[in-house]
Design an enzyme around this catalytic site. Structure first.
Site, mmCIF file in Angstrom:
data_model
loop_
_atom_site.group_PDB
_atom_site.id
_atom_site.type_symbol
_atom_site.label_atom_id
_atom_site.label_comp_id
_atom_site.label_asym_id
_atom_site.label_seq_id
_atom_site.Cartn_x
_atom_site.Cartn_y
_atom_site.Cartn_z
ATOM 1 N N LYS A 44 20.610 39.772 46.538
ATOM 2 C CA LYS A 44 21.800 40.067 47.351
ATOM 3 C C LYS A 44 22.773 40.943 46.568
ATOM 4 O O LYS A 44 22.663 41.060 45.337
ATOM 5 C CB LYS A 44 22.487 38.759 47.764
ATOM 6 C CG LYS A 44 23.006 37.927 46.592
ATOM 7 C CD LYS A 44 23.467 36.539 47.030
ATOM 8 C CE LYS A 44 23.870 35.688 45.835
ATOM 9 N NZ LYS A 44 24.130 34.292 46.207
ATOM 10 N N ARG A 142 30.095 24.888 52.598
ATOM 11 C CA ARG A 142 30.201 26.312 52.867
ATOM 12 C C ARG A 142 29.444 26.571 54.163
ATOM 13 O O ARG A 142 30.028 26.463 55.224
ATOM 14 C CB ARG A 142 29.623 27.089 51.671
ATOM 15 C CG ARG A 142 30.060 28.504 51.599
ATOM 16 C CD ARG A 142 29.665 29.156 50.295
ATOM 17 N NE ARG A 142 28.209 29.306 50.141
ATOM 18 C CZ ARG A 142 27.620 29.871 49.092
ATOM 19 N NH1 ARG A 142 28.368 30.310 48.083
ATOM 20 N NH2 ARG A 142 26.315 29.990 49.025
ATOM 21 N N HIS A 171 22.184 24.079 48.613
ATOM 22 C CA HIS A 171 22.656 24.876 47.468
ATOM 23 C C HIS A 171 23.596 24.032 46.617
ATOM 24 O O HIS A 171 24.472 23.350 47.139
ATOM 25 C CB HIS A 171 23.378 26.115 48.007
ATOM 26 C CG HIS A 171 23.683 27.165 46.972
ATOM 27 N ND1 HIS A 171 22.827 27.478 45.935
ATOM 28 C CD2 HIS A 171 24.765 27.981 46.824
ATOM 29 C CE1 HIS A 171 23.368 28.453 45.200
ATOM 30 N NE2 HIS A 171 24.537 28.767 45.719
ATOM 31 N N ARG A 227 15.171 29.227 43.899
ATOM 32 C CA ARG A 227 15.855 30.496 44.194
ATOM 33 C C ARG A 227 16.652 30.922 42.974
ATOM 34 O O ARG A 227 17.650 30.276 42.639
ATOM 35 C CB ARG A 227 16.845 30.327 45.365
ATOM 36 C CG ARG A 227 16.276 29.783 46.654
ATOM 37 C CD ARG A 227 17.353 29.724 47.742
ATOM 38 N NE ARG A 227 18.553 29.021 47.329
ATOM 39 C CZ ARG A 227 18.756 27.726 47.458
ATOM 40 N NH1 ARG A 227 17.849 26.951 48.027
ATOM 41 N NH2 ARG A 227 19.884 27.178 47.041
ATOM 42 N N TYR A 271 49.208 55.075 32.268
ATOM 43 C CA TYR A 271 50.321 54.711 33.145
ATOM 44 C C TYR A 271 51.238 53.672 32.503
ATOM 45 O O TYR A 271 50.778 52.746 31.842
ATOM 46 C CB TYR A 271 49.777 54.126 34.456
ATOM 47 C CG TYR A 271 49.038 55.130 35.298
ATOM 48 C CD1 TYR A 271 49.665 56.301 35.745
ATOM 49 C CD2 TYR A 271 47.718 54.913 35.653
ATOM 50 C CE1 TYR A 271 48.967 57.217 36.527
ATOM 51 C CE2 TYR A 271 47.025 55.822 36.438
ATOM 52 C CZ TYR A 271 47.659 56.978 36.865
ATOM 53 O OH TYR A 271 46.978 57.888 37.637
ATOM 54 N N CYS A 318 42.668 53.006 34.134
ATOM 55 C CA CYS A 318 42.964 53.730 35.371
ATOM 56 C C CYS A 318 41.804 53.580 36.355
ATOM 57 O O CYS A 318 40.795 52.963 36.055
ATOM 58 C CB CYS A 318 43.187 55.208 35.079
ATOM 59 S SG CYS A 318 44.440 55.517 33.823
ATOM 60 N N ASP A 320 39.802 55.888 37.295
ATOM 61 C CA ASP A 320 38.638 56.707 36.959
ATOM 62 C C ASP A 320 38.464 56.993 35.474
ATOM 63 O O ASP A 320 37.472 57.607 35.090
ATOM 64 C CB ASP A 320 38.749 58.067 37.668
ATOM 65 C CG ASP A 320 39.213 57.901 39.093
ATOM 66 O OD1 ASP A 320 38.500 57.215 39.844
ATOM 67 O OD2 ASP A 320 40.299 58.408 39.435
HETATM 68 C C1 PLP Z 1 23.459 33.469 45.276
HETATM 69 C C2 PLP Z 1 22.623 32.294 45.654
HETATM 70 C C3 PLP Z 1 21.578 31.843 44.804
HETATM 71 C C4 PLP Z 1 21.349 32.402 43.426
HETATM 72 O O1 PLP Z 1 22.236 31.797 42.506
HETATM 73 P P1 PLP Z 1 22.174 32.121 40.936
HETATM 74 O O2 PLP Z 1 23.206 31.242 40.353
HETATM 75 O O3 PLP Z 1 22.508 33.568 40.789
HETATM 76 O O4 PLP Z 1 20.795 31.821 40.504
HETATM 77 C C5 PLP Z 1 20.746 30.839 45.277
HETATM 78 N N1 PLP Z 1 20.967 30.265 46.497
HETATM 79 C C6 PLP Z 1 21.968 30.652 47.311
HETATM 80 C C7 PLP Z 1 22.144 29.968 48.625
HETATM 81 C C8 PLP Z 1 22.841 31.659 46.911
HETATM 82 O O5 PLP Z 1 23.848 32.027 47.717
#
Ligand code: PLP
Length: 395
Positions: A44, A142, A171, A227, A271, A318, A320
């Site tokens: 992602k 969430r 998660h 994951r 700046y 800044c 850039d």
């Molecule tokens: C982003 C995400 C992950 C990955 O998490 P990491 O800490 O980067 O391994 C896994 N599951 C879900 C639902 C996430 O949103």
């Protein structure tokens, strides 16, 4: 022609992405997950800033079973790049994009009654069934269904002709902390739920809980898939849960000195004149700023590598550009490393992040589309992309 492009990129700010390191990290994580668990690589947010298409291809080449993104657009991007691996969209699907997701064989997450209703409606309208993962609420609060609702949704998903019930997942909120009890109680809730599904013979093949931190600490629950995101990029999940030995950071951020000059005593830099030279000193301008993703909060504390040593960023960062102190030997066109794997003395993404008061996830993910990327295999540049111009190629 391509070599010219490489030189163009090298002589400005750019990211270098080591695909061997990425595949090596995935290999280590797959070992940790065990041979009988599937492996999902999270790509992602443009693969945490590393470049979604290149990383997704490399992940598939390294043998991952699944990819995940946060939004349907991100999945479309991968499908348009001819990536055919299973892709799961984490989080609530954008209701207006469900049809296109189904047509592109993109798998979706169901965490609410309305999400399932919208998906079934879209599927039956276009005559296309949906591969779905049920997201269980276990403590993150969430996106996810509480166990009672989740059970009802699971029964529907199992029996709907428009649903291919692929998985159930949750998660972790706190797997990156030393204190394990929040993770353990999330696992308990998940176990109770999956046992219930099993007793009703509606348990889908994929059960997944662990993120990178869960995988590293062995908090896998009763799962058939993991994951992993941050660890695949060679970065620690947190200060408390670090990667084991042998992982390699994948991204490094490079720039050059675009102007070399001297400050006189009393000259102010950038700046608001927050830095004033006490004595004459040698400095340089570097074409990188917060629009590229360099945290503005590094002001007063940031350092970059020039000529093998760390040198301070002077004054405000800044949009850039920055001005840095340089060694006497520095010349215009010399290389500057903002962060990398640390092996040449440069800071790591973790060090930059903690200095800036944030974490490594945010630091790498915010690397912007203005930065060209060069992809390496076996220490050789193999491909490149200039996102701003929509151009990419291989060498
Ligand atoms: C982003 C995400 C992950 C990955 O998490 P990491 O800490 O980067 O391994 C896994 N599951 C879900 C639902 C996430 O949103």
């Amino acid at each position: 022609m391509n070599r010219d492009r490489l030189n163009e990129i090298y002589s400005g700010s750019h990211l270098r992405i080591d695909l061997n390191a990425y595949q090596h990290n995935i290999g280590r994580l797959r070992q940790l997950a065990g041979a009988d668990r599937s492996f999902l690589a999270v790509v992602k947010a443009n693969a945490y800033g590393h470049g979604a298409i290149h990383c997704a291809r490399a992940a598939v080449e390294a043998g991952v079973d699944y990819l995940a993104v946060a939004r349907i657009d991100e999945a479309i991007q991968l499908r348009r790049a001819d990536i055919t691996a299973p892709i799961l969209v984490l989080g609530a699907p954008n209701t207006s994009q469900i049809s296109i997701a189904l047509q592109m064989n993109v798998e979706l997450s169901v965490g609410t009654r309305s999400a399932l209703d919208s998906i079934v409606a879209a599927g039956s309208r276009i005559g296309c069934s949906a591969k779905l993962h049920l997201k269980l609420e276990t403590g993150l609060h969430r996106y996810g269904a509480d166990p009672d609702l989740a059970l009802a949704l699971a029964q529907e998903m199992k029996h709907s002709e428009w649903v291919d019930f692929r998985g159930v997942y949750t998660h972790f909120s706190s797997a990156d902390e030393v204190e394990r009890s929040p993770t353990r109680s999330q696992i308990d809730i998940m176990n109770t739920f999956t046992r219930e599904l099993k007793s009703e013979s509606i348990l889908p093949p994929l059960v997944h809980l662990a993120n990178s931190a869960g995988l590293i600490t062995g908090e896998l629950g009763e799962s058939t898939m993991v994951r992993a995101g941050i660890a695949t990029y060679g970065l620690d999940p947190s200060d408390e849960v670090k990667l084991p030995e042998g992982f390699q950071p994948v991204m490094s951020l490079h720039s050059v000195i675009s102007r070399r000059f001297q400050l006189n005593a009393g000259d102010a830099v950038s700046y608001n004149r927050t830095y004033v030279a006490a004595n004459a000193e040698e400095v340089g301008t570097v074409p990188i700023g917060y629009a590229d993703g360099l945290p503005r909060s590094l002001q007063g504390r940031g350092r970059v590598l020039v000529g093998g040593e760390l040198h301070q960023i002077l004054g405000r960062i800044c949009m850039d550009q920055i001005t840095i102190r340089v060694p006497d030997t520095a010349r215009e066109g010399d290389q500057v490393i903002v962060f990398g794997n640390g092996l040449s003395g440069e800071l790591t993404a973790e060090e930059v992040a903690y200095t800036a008061g944030t974490n490594n996830y945010e630091t790498v993910t915010r690397m912007s589309a203005r930065l060209p990327r060069i992809y390496y295999k076996n220490d050789e540049a193999v491909s490149w992309s200039v996102p701003l111009l929509g151009e990419a190629g291989s060498f």
